[in-house]
Design a protein around this motif. Structure first.
Motif, PDB file in Angstrom:
ATOM      1  N   PHE A  93     -18.623 -11.738 -25.170  1.00 13.92           N
ATOM      2  CA  PHE A  93     -19.721 -12.036 -24.212  1.00 13.92           C
ATOM      3  C   PHE A  93     -19.487 -13.398 -23.688  1.00 13.92           C
ATOM      4  O   PHE A  93     -19.217 -14.152 -24.378  1.00 13.92           O
ATOM      5  CB  PHE A  93     -20.907 -12.276 -24.886  1.00 13.92           C
ATOM      6  N   SER A 141     -24.615  -2.574 -23.406  1.00 11.09           N
ATOM      7  CA  SER A 141     -25.617  -3.878 -23.556  1.00 11.09           C
ATOM      8  C   SER A 141     -26.744  -3.674 -22.397  1.00 11.09           C
ATOM      9  O   SER A 141     -26.892  -2.993 -21.468  1.00 11.09           O
ATOM     10  CB  SER A 141     -24.979  -4.900 -23.371  1.00 11.09           C
ATOM     11  N   LYS A 158     -20.121  -3.511 -18.838  1.00  9.54           N
ATOM     12  CA  LYS A 158     -21.117  -2.501 -19.774  1.00  9.54           C
ATOM     13  C   LYS A 158     -21.712  -1.412 -18.931  1.00  9.54           C
ATOM     14  O   LYS A 158     -22.034  -0.470 -19.555  1.00  9.54           O
ATOM     15  CB  LYS A 158     -22.233  -3.596 -20.143  1.00  9.54           C
ATOM     16  N   ALA A 183     -27.138   0.054 -27.050  1.00  8.34           N
ATOM     17  CA  ALA A 183     -27.257  -1.059 -25.967  1.00  8.34           C
ATOM     18  C   ALA A 183     -28.087  -2.158 -26.573  1.00  8.34           C
ATOM     19  O   ALA A 183     -29.401  -2.207 -26.412  1.00  8.34           O
ATOM     20  CB  ALA A 183     -27.848  -0.637 -24.522  1.00  8.34           C
ATOM     21  N   ASP A 241     -33.206  -3.413 -28.896  1.00 10.77           N
ATOM     22  CA  ASP A 241     -33.249  -4.731 -28.204  1.00 10.77           C
ATOM     23  C   ASP A 241     -34.680  -5.537 -28.461  1.00 10.77           C
ATOM     24  O   ASP A 241     -35.091  -6.194 -27.792  1.00 10.77           O
ATOM     25  CB  ASP A 241     -33.089  -4.402 -26.771  1.00 10.77           C
TER      26      ASP A 241
END
Length: 260
Positions: A93, A141, A158, A183, A241
């Motif tokens: 990242f 992601s 991604k 994700a 998430d």
């Protein structure tokens, strides 16, 4: 040839990958956790995994190379005669604005985040087709579908993983192989620590659950996706998430809840 199911977890000795390796070992899989450079972390992980499941091991390799990806799969199949589960967790990242991005940077982030997953999928297909069974879980992601300034390289890598996942599900379905992706939003690991420290107070306001995720949150989803219980789920990109960006001003519900 072992009768136990055999799993490969790339990036499997740190952060989310470590949690996934441990979770799969506890579920009875022979876990082959792949690492690239951090030998200290790898040795600690191997010891931990072998205390759970003695057959587990760590493997050193650079999955962004097709030759190395093939060698990793060969090492596993030479020993166990099969590979049933692939968790494509390895990734990086990094922020970089378009005008600052070099060709080398773009090649690196696409190589590690997308090409590595493609190479590993391609390498395990013959073995999974042979057994008419397989579980492939890729690392997507939230950035694959929510644009963020400074993340054109990461986001594009991604988004490519998402397409690999969907097309892979279609091409491999006839052989009993499912292909899905998890994700993550913001999971608190070494990789995201600096970002959380810098702007976490602002970002957490966008989460319905008002907390950042843990590696174990992601591992729980992956453990389900590779299980028999998920046999009718394929081609999905599933968020882990905390409800990030699902609704505007999520923090307002917490202000209301404080009064009740």
């Amino acid at each position: 040839m072992t009768e136990k199911r055999v799993a490969i977890v790339t990036g499997g000795t740190r952060g989310m990958g470590h949690a996934m390796s441990v979770a799969l070992a506890k579920a009875g899989y022979i876990v082959n956790a792949v690492y690239h450079s951090n030998q200290e972390s790898a040795l600690k992980t191997e010891k931990e995994l072998q205390e759970i499941q003695p057959e587990c091991q760590v493997i050193c390799g650079d999955v962004s190379s097709q030759k190395a990806a093939e060698a990793i799969v060969a090492q596993v199949t030479d020993k166990w005669g099969r590979v049933d589960v692939l968790v494509n967790n390895a990734g990086i990242f990094d922020f970089c604005y378009i005008e600052d991005m070099t060709e080398e940077y773009l090649d690196r982030i696409l190589g590690i985040n997308f090409k590595s997953q493609f190479f590993m999928v391609k390498a395990v297909i013959p073995w999974m087709k042979k057994n008419k069974y397989g579980r492939i879980v890729n690392a997507s992601s939230i950035s694959g579908h929510f644009a963020d300034c400074g993340l054109v390289g990461y986001g594009a890598s991604k988004a490519a993983v998402d397409m690999l996942t969907k097309i892979g599900a279609g091409e491999l379905g006839p052989y009993g192989i499912t292909v899905n992706a998890y994700a993550p939003g913001i999971i608190h690991t070494d990789m995201t620590h600096a970002m959380i420290t810098e702007r976490g107070d602002e970002q957490v306001q966008d989460l319905c659950l008002q907390r950042f995720g843990t590696p174990e949150d992601a591992a729980a989803l992956v453990s389900f996706l590779v299980s028999d219980a998920a046999g009718y789920i394929t081609g999905e990109i599933i968020g882990v998430d905390g409800g990030m960006f699902k609704v505007q001003n999520a923090y307002l519900a917490y202000k209301r809840a404080e009064t009740e």
